[in-house]
Design an enzyme around this catalytic site. Structure first.
Site, PDB file in Angstrom:
ATOM      1  N   ARG A  18      43.431  26.029  43.862  1.00 52.45           N
ATOM      2  CA  ARG A  18      44.691  26.191  43.139  1.00 52.45           C
ATOM      3  C   ARG A  18      45.641  25.070  43.541  1.00 52.45           C
ATOM      4  O   ARG A  18      45.594  24.585  44.670  1.00 52.45           O
ATOM      5  CB  ARG A  18      45.304  27.566  43.459  1.00 52.45           C
ATOM      6  N   GLU A  55      27.835  26.323  43.954  1.00 52.05           N
ATOM      7  CA  GLU A  55      28.696  25.868  45.063  1.00 52.05           C
ATOM      8  C   GLU A  55      28.135  24.559  45.602  1.00 52.05           C
ATOM      9  O   GLU A  55      26.980  24.501  46.008  1.00 52.05           O
ATOM     10  CB  GLU A  55      28.734  26.947  46.154  1.00 52.05           C
ATOM     11  N   HIS A  67      35.451  58.356  68.726  1.00 52.60           N
ATOM     12  CA  HIS A  67      34.055  58.511  68.303  1.00 52.60           C
ATOM     13  C   HIS A  67      33.941  59.670  67.323  1.00 52.60           C
ATOM     14  O   HIS A  67      34.586  60.701  67.530  1.00 52.60           O
ATOM     15  CB  HIS A  67      33.171  58.803  69.521  1.00 52.60           C
TER      16      HIS A  67
HETATM   17  C1  LIG Z   1      42.324  35.865  41.764  1.00 49.91           C
HETATM   18  C2  LIG Z   1      43.134  35.784  43.037  1.00 49.91           C
HETATM   19  C3  LIG Z   1      42.918  36.709  44.046  1.00 49.91           C
HETATM   20  C4  LIG Z   1      43.658  36.643  45.218  1.00 49.91           C
HETATM   21  N1  LIG Z   1      43.420  37.569  46.195  1.00 49.91           N
HETATM   22  C5  LIG Z   1      44.120  37.510  47.342  1.00 49.91           C
HETATM   23  C6  LIG Z   1      43.922  38.483  48.367  1.00 49.91           C
HETATM   24  O1  LIG Z   1      43.108  39.389  48.246  1.00 49.91           O
HETATM   25  N2  LIG Z   1      44.667  38.380  49.481  1.00 49.91           N
HETATM   26  C7  LIG Z   1      45.582  37.382  49.671  1.00 49.91           C
HETATM   27  O2  LIG Z   1      46.226  37.342  50.708  1.00 49.91           O
HETATM   28  N3  LIG Z   1      45.794  36.446  48.723  1.00 49.91           N
HETATM   29  C8  LIG Z   1      45.095  36.487  47.566  1.00 49.91           C
HETATM   30  N4  LIG Z   1      45.332  35.555  46.592  1.00 49.91           N
HETATM   31  C9  LIG Z   1      46.313  34.485  46.852  1.00 49.91           C
HETATM   32  C10 LIG Z   1      47.750  35.006  46.655  1.00 49.91           C
HETATM   33  O3  LIG Z   1      47.887  35.573  45.384  1.00 49.91           O
HETATM   34  C11 LIG Z   1      48.727  33.870  46.844  1.00 49.91           C
HETATM   35  O4  LIG Z   1      48.492  33.244  48.095  1.00 49.91           O
HETATM   36  C12 LIG Z   1      50.167  34.380  46.826  1.00 49.91           C
HETATM   37  O5  LIG Z   1      50.457  35.022  45.618  1.00 49.91           O
HETATM   38  C13 LIG Z   1      51.142  33.220  47.040  1.00 49.91           C
HETATM   39  O6  LIG Z   1      52.437  33.721  47.011  1.00 49.91           O
HETATM   40  P1  LIG Z   1      53.677  32.800  46.594  1.00 49.91           P
HETATM   41  O7  LIG Z   1      54.875  33.701  46.626  1.00 49.91           O
HETATM   42  O8  LIG Z   1      53.679  31.586  47.390  1.00 49.91           O
HETATM   43  O9  LIG Z   1      53.376  32.337  45.090  1.00 49.91           O
HETATM   44  P2  LIG Z   1      53.073  33.153  43.773  1.00 49.91           P
HETATM   45  O10 LIG Z   1      52.552  34.491  44.054  1.00 49.91           O
HETATM   46  O11 LIG Z   1      52.261  32.242  42.930  1.00 49.91           O
HETATM   47  O12 LIG Z   1      54.508  33.367  43.114  1.00 49.91           O
HETATM   48  C14 LIG Z   1      55.265  32.292  42.641  1.00 49.91           C
HETATM   49  C15 LIG Z   1      56.196  32.800  41.571  1.00 49.91           C
HETATM   50  O13 LIG Z   1      57.111  31.768  41.236  1.00 49.91           O
HETATM   51  C16 LIG Z   1      57.363  31.801  39.843  1.00 49.91           C
HETATM   52  N5  LIG Z   1      57.847  30.464  39.444  1.00 49.91           N
HETATM   53  C17 LIG Z   1      57.153  29.310  39.444  1.00 49.91           C
HETATM   54  N6  LIG Z   1      57.956  28.290  39.069  1.00 49.91           N
HETATM   55  C18 LIG Z   1      59.176  28.821  38.816  1.00 49.91           C
HETATM   56  C19 LIG Z   1      60.415  28.283  38.393  1.00 49.91           C
HETATM   57  N7  LIG Z   1      60.587  26.981  38.169  1.00 49.91           N
HETATM   58  N8  LIG Z   1      61.431  29.143  38.220  1.00 49.91           N
HETATM   59  C20 LIG Z   1      61.307  30.464  38.452  1.00 49.91           C
HETATM   60  N9  LIG Z   1      60.161  31.026  38.850  1.00 49.91           N
HETATM   61  C21 LIG Z   1      59.119  30.208  39.037  1.00 49.91           C
HETATM   62  C22 LIG Z   1      56.028  32.172  39.244  1.00 49.91           C
HETATM   63  O14 LIG Z   1      56.195  32.728  37.956  1.00 49.91           O
HETATM   64  C23 LIG Z   1      55.497  33.172  40.267  1.00 49.91           C
HETATM   65  O15 LIG Z   1      55.847  34.487  39.920  1.00 49.91           O
HETATM   66  C24 LIG Z   1      44.623  35.617  45.388  1.00 49.91           C
HETATM   67  C25 LIG Z   1      44.851  34.689  44.369  1.00 49.91           C
HETATM   68  C26 LIG Z   1      44.132  34.770  43.202  1.00 49.91           C
HETATM   69  C27 LIG Z   1      44.385  33.764  42.116  1.00 49.91           C
END
Ligand SMILES: Cc1cc2nc3c(=O)[nH]c(=O)nc-3n(C[C@H](O)[C@H](O)[C@H](O)COP(=O)(O)OP(=O)(O)OC[C@H]3O[C@@H](n4cnc5c(N)ncnc54)[C@H](O)[C@@H]3O)c2cc1C
Length: 452
Positions: free
Chosen positions: A256, A195, A427
């Site tokens: 990310r 880190e 408690h």
């Molecule tokens: C290893 C890991 C662990 C995590 N642990 C946690 C946790 O413990 N707690 C927490 O709160 N967050 C956690 N996160 C973060 C969390 O997963 C994300 O913040 C969350 O999933 C974001 O949601 P979203 O709906 O914005 O995007 P996403 O979950 O990324 O969903 C976006 C979706 O859009 C789809 N997509 C993209 N482009 C297109 C397109 N052009 N047409 C159609 N579909 C499309 C993708 O296939 C995807 O399914 C973690 C992330 C990772 C990588």
């Protein structure tokens, strides 16, 4: 061409939650998902990591069993663990699909792109919309300069491949890096975290991350902080101080980036920022007055519950319903042993902003339930401003993920510490640490020695 009240692109926690809420409000909704509903969270993020973390905790407790239990021998079956993770993911994603169907949401399984200001193409279909939400999430960032074929991998690779070799270097000591470190160490790998900042989980207070660093070191996870990576070669990470580290795999966990690939936002007049994030105003409206963007794709805090809450807020606005979540305070949890959960302001942030504050603290070691559970390595810290209003809290220790919730209520509703301290806490429970820390703010914690 069919017209919907609302079309949502992306079926992650922002998109699918927004679609269900919109249907609850009586809107006609289409949800377009190119891969699997549930997005990063259900398929390659929160849920797979938490399944593995639960195993990691079990393994930890067997290796460090309490005096009254002798564990002679146990075996780890990684194939089974990965299979169970798949089962959990499939159960949840299947459940989400069933919910969408039940709510009458049209689910289109294809990738979407904008064709103009109010139409979207998904496969062979063209959809027209009154309003649209972009919820396409994010993807791992591995800069080209750090990418080495068959050596550098991302979190998704780790979550999908049981065989990673004997040793791993994790570049990045953020939430994902720390969670993966704990998992992989428990699964028997030799783990090093690199880190570049002076501490892991840099946004948190040092006194709250120290117990995690101590516990990582005790578990044999090597922590190198304050040094960046100069170069990566096959099987080797070279640090800025020229030290060379050797490993079978290197996981890059440095953040990310927003996912807007092939979305053609410019065809709808939508502007994108330097990091590829969709530019939005405070109401998550893009430069097109009918298109919003929420979740990871807008950059900023990348958490599943925040993504869902943003979507619910936008949908409430579109449907003109007084049912929007309060997005002012977003809790976060880092899972390991111990866990770290936070809400609101950290002490370092309060100092930076020159806010007058007081601190109430309490240690797990002085809590009866923690002692009886053998979970004494933890602490709580609560911050209140000069008017006794709660402004932040951190808990590091067993059960922190659930314990933080009363403090989420306190901070988000701008309550006074003395009001929360007037409640009666059952408690013996770990929740009594909250009461003690609240009372400590006023010098009145019962189980703390008298202040001199
Ligand atoms: C290893 C890991 C662990 C995590 N642990 C946690 C946790 O413990 N707690 C927490 O709160 N967050 C956690 N996160 C973060 C969390 O997963 C994300 O913040 C969350 O999933 C974001 O949601 P979203 O709906 O914005 O995007 P996403 O979950 O990324 O969903 C976006 C979706 O859009 C789809 N997509 C993209 N482009 C297109 C397109 N052009 N047409 C159609 N579909 C499309 C993708 O296939 C995807 O399914 C973690 C992330 C990772 C990588």
């Amino acid at each position: 061409m069919k017209t919907y009240d609302l079309v949502i692109i992306g079926g992650g926690p922002a998109g699918y939650v927004g679609a269900i809420r919109a249907s609850q409000f009586g809107l006609s909704v289409a949800l377009i998902e190119g891969k699997k509903v549930g997005g990063t969270c259900l398929n390659i993020g929160c849920i797979p990591t938490k399944t593995f973390l639960s195993y990691a905790e079990n393994i930890y407790h067997m290796k460090n069993s309490r005096k009254g239990i002798l564990v002679d021998k146990f075996n780890i079956n990684k194939e089974e663990i990965y299979k169970e993770k798949e089962d959990v993911v499939n159960k949840l994603t299947g459940g989400v699909e069933a919910l969408l169907k039940g709510y009458g949401v049209t689910l289109i399984k294809d990738f979407a792109s904008f064709t103009d200001n109010n139409t979207i193409k998904a496969g062979d279909e063209i959809l027209s919309f009154k309003k649209a939400i972009i919820a396409t999430g994010s993807k791992s960032l591995i800069p080209k300069s750090l990418f080495i074929e068959d050596y550098t991998v991302d979190s998704t690779y780790v979550l999908e491949n049981p065989e990673l070799g004997k040793s791993v270097i994790i570049v990045g000591g953020g939430v994902i890096g720390c969670e993966l470190a704990f998992i992989l160490k428990s699964f028997g790998m030799d783990v090093t975290i690199v880190e570049k900042m002076p501490q892991i989980l840099i946004n948190e207070d040092k006194d709250m991350t120290r117990p995690i660093e101590t516990s990582f070191r005790k578990k044999g996870i090597k922590l190198i902080t304050g040094v960046g990576v100069k170069k990566i070669e096959k099987g080797k990470v070279i640090l800025e101080n020229d030290k060379q580290l050797i490993s079978d795999k290197c996981v890059i966990a440095i953040g990310r980036i927003p996912n807007t690939k092939n979305l053609d936002p410019e065809k709808a007049g939508i502007k994108v920022g330097e990091k590829g994030e969709i530019l939005v105003n405070k109401d998550f409206l893009t430069h097109n007055k009918n298109i919003y963007a929420v979740g990871d794709v807008v950059g900023g805090i990348q958490l599943a519950h925040y993504a869902s809450a943003m979507a619910c807020k936008v949908v409430a606005g579109i449907a003109e319903k007084d049912y929007a979540p309060n997005l002012d305070f977003i809790p976060s949890v880092t899972y390991s042993i111990p866990e770290l959960a936070t809400i609101g302001m950290t002490e370092k942030k309060a100092k930076e902003e020159g806010i007058e504050y007081r601190v109430g603290k309490f240690m797990y070691a002085a809590n009866g339930k923690a002692l009886s559970m053998g979970e004494t390595g933890g602490a709580i810290k609560i911050l209140a401003n000069k008017d006794d209003k709660l402004i932040g809290a951190s808990i590091v220790g067993h059960g922190a993920d659930n314990l933080i919730m009363p403090l989420v209520v306190g901070v988000s509703l701008n309550l006074k510490a003395s009001d929360l301290a007037k409640l009666v806490y059952p408690h013996p429970t770990l929740s009594e640490i909250i009461l003690e820390a609240l009372e400590d703010l006023h010098g009145k914690a019962i189980h703390k020695p008298k202040r001199r």
